[in-house]
Design a protein around this motif. Structure first.
Motif, PDB file in Angstrom:
ATOM      1  N   UNK A   2       0.798  -1.150  -0.128  1.00 27.99           N
ATOM      2  CA  UNK A   2      -0.165   0.038   0.071  1.00 27.99           C
ATOM      3  C   UNK A   2       0.882   1.270  -0.123  1.00 27.99           C
ATOM      4  N   UNK A   3       0.351   2.320  -0.185  1.00 29.82           N
ATOM      5  CA  UNK A   3       1.169   3.565  -0.384  1.00 29.82           C
ATOM      6  C   UNK A   3       1.972   3.859   1.135  1.00 29.82           C
ATOM      7  N   UNK A   4       1.558   3.546   2.045  1.00 31.18           N
ATOM      8  CA  UNK A   4       2.356   3.825   3.294  1.00 31.18           C
ATOM      9  C   UNK A   4       3.539   2.889   3.284  1.00 31.18           C
ATOM     10  N   UNK A   5       3.089   1.717   3.048  1.00 32.61           N
ATOM     11  CA  UNK A   5       4.471   0.712   2.913  1.00 32.61           C
ATOM     12  C   UNK A   5       5.322   1.254   1.745  1.00 32.61           C
ATOM     13  N   UNK A   6       4.912   1.486   0.681  1.00 31.42           N
ATOM     14  CA  UNK A   6       6.015   2.022  -0.474  1.00 31.42           C
ATOM     15  C   UNK A   6       6.840   3.195   0.181  1.00 31.42           C
ATOM     16  N   UNK A   7       6.273   4.241   0.789  1.00 33.45           N
ATOM     17  CA  UNK A   7       7.104   5.439   1.361  1.00 33.45           C
ATOM     18  C   UNK A   7       7.751   4.775   2.436  1.00 33.45           C
ATOM     19  N   UNK A   8       7.442   3.909   3.172  1.00 38.32           N
ATOM     20  CA  UNK A   8       8.439   3.369   4.358  1.00 38.32           C
ATOM     21  C   UNK A   8       9.668   2.484   3.530  1.00 38.32           C
ATOM     22  N   UNK A   9       9.148   1.841   2.547  1.00 45.81           N
ATOM     23  CA  UNK A   9      10.351   1.048   1.562  1.00 45.81           C
ATOM     24  C   UNK A   9      11.274   2.009   0.916  1.00 45.81           C
ATOM     25  N   UNK A  10      10.691   3.199   0.240  1.00 46.23           N
ATOM     26  CA  UNK A  10      11.648   4.135  -0.265  1.00 46.23           C
ATOM     27  C   UNK A  10      12.430   4.777   1.092  1.00 46.23           C
ATOM     28  N   UNK A  11      11.980   4.983   2.049  1.00 43.19           N
ATOM     29  CA  UNK A  11      12.790   5.584   3.106  1.00 43.19           C
ATOM     30  C   UNK A  11      13.740   4.451   3.320  1.00 43.19           C
ATOM     31  N   UNK A  12      13.634   3.239   3.571  1.00 39.33           N
ATOM     32  CA  UNK A  12      14.378   2.293   4.012  1.00 39.33           C
ATOM     33  C   UNK A  12      15.825   2.105   3.068  1.00 39.33           C
ATOM     34  N   UNK A  13      15.407   2.168   1.515  1.00 43.08           N
ATOM     35  CA  UNK A  13      16.302   2.107   0.816  1.00 43.08           C
ATOM     36  C   UNK A  13      17.324   3.259   0.393  1.00 43.08           C
ATOM     37  N   UNK A  14      16.597   4.397   0.572  1.00 44.92           N
ATOM     38  CA  UNK A  14      17.130   5.726   0.596  1.00 44.92           C
ATOM     39  C   UNK A  14      18.404   5.736   2.064  1.00 44.92           C
ATOM     40  N   UNK A  15      18.041   5.155   2.868  1.00 55.49           N
ATOM     41  CA  UNK A  15      18.895   5.437   4.291  1.00 55.49           C
ATOM     42  C   UNK A  15      19.783   4.004   4.443  1.00 55.49           C
ATOM     43  N   UNK A  16      19.251   2.954   3.411  1.00 59.87           N
ATOM     44  CA  UNK A  16      20.341   1.646   3.781  1.00 59.87           C
ATOM     45  C   UNK A  16      19.780   0.916   4.763  1.00 59.87           C
TER      46      UNK A  16
END
Length: 176
Positions: free
Chosen positions: A153-167
């Protein structure tokens, strides 16, 4: 006719009609009477609806304590998820991340796990946050990422993006 013979599915449809302010048949008192009939026969969906209405103060006077009691009795995915949200976000009860993750009753039922088991995939997002932040469980970034993917869902995609961005839990992706 089905409601007259006591079929819960038909009675739930009538409740929805009588509680719908946009329907010409709108009548809260009749809706309440049908809901109370289902409560008498221990209908799980009725427990959920009644608990939700009490917590929100909709169609009934707001009563958070009784609302939580009925949500706990509901044993349906929406009930587990709503309980998890109430404790996670602390909107009508004090924030309690441990209770958001694990609802304590005789069987030590885990709200989010039950919601997931019952098919409510949005609960994966909250479970992912618990793993990411170490709320009620040991921090596990890989498990958090896995939960975010499953939530889809949208919130999880945002969380995934943050995780990938920050490693976090994965290799940092400099292209993000």
């Amino acid at each position: 006719y089905a409601a007259a013979f006591g079929y819960p599915e038909a009675i739930h449809k009538l409740i929805d009609i009588y509680f719908d302010e946009n329907d010409s048949n709108w009548n809260v008192y009749i809706g309440r009477a049908y809901l109370e009939k289902l409560l008498e026969i221990n209908d799980d969906l009725a427990f959920y609806k009644y608990g939700k209405y009490l917590v929100q103060g909709v169609y009934y006077k707001k009563n958070i304590k009784n609302g939580l009691k009925y949500l706990r009795k509901s044993k349906i995915k929406e009930g587990f998820y709503l309980l998890g949200n109430l404790y996670y976000y602390g909107k009508v009860v004090n924030k309690n991340y441990q209770l958001a993750l694990e609802y304590y009753n005789d069987d030590h039922i885990n709200i989010l796990q039950n919601a997931i088991t019952l098919g409510y995939n949005d609960a994966y997002y909250l479970l992912g946050k618990c793993y990411q932040l170490g709320i009620g469980v040991k921090t596990n970034y890989k498990e958090a990422i896995s939960c975010y993917f499953k939530a889809n869902n949208a919130k999880s995609f945002q969380a995934l993006g943050t995780c990938y961005y920050l490693g976090i839990g994965c290799d940092e992706d400099p292209t993000l």
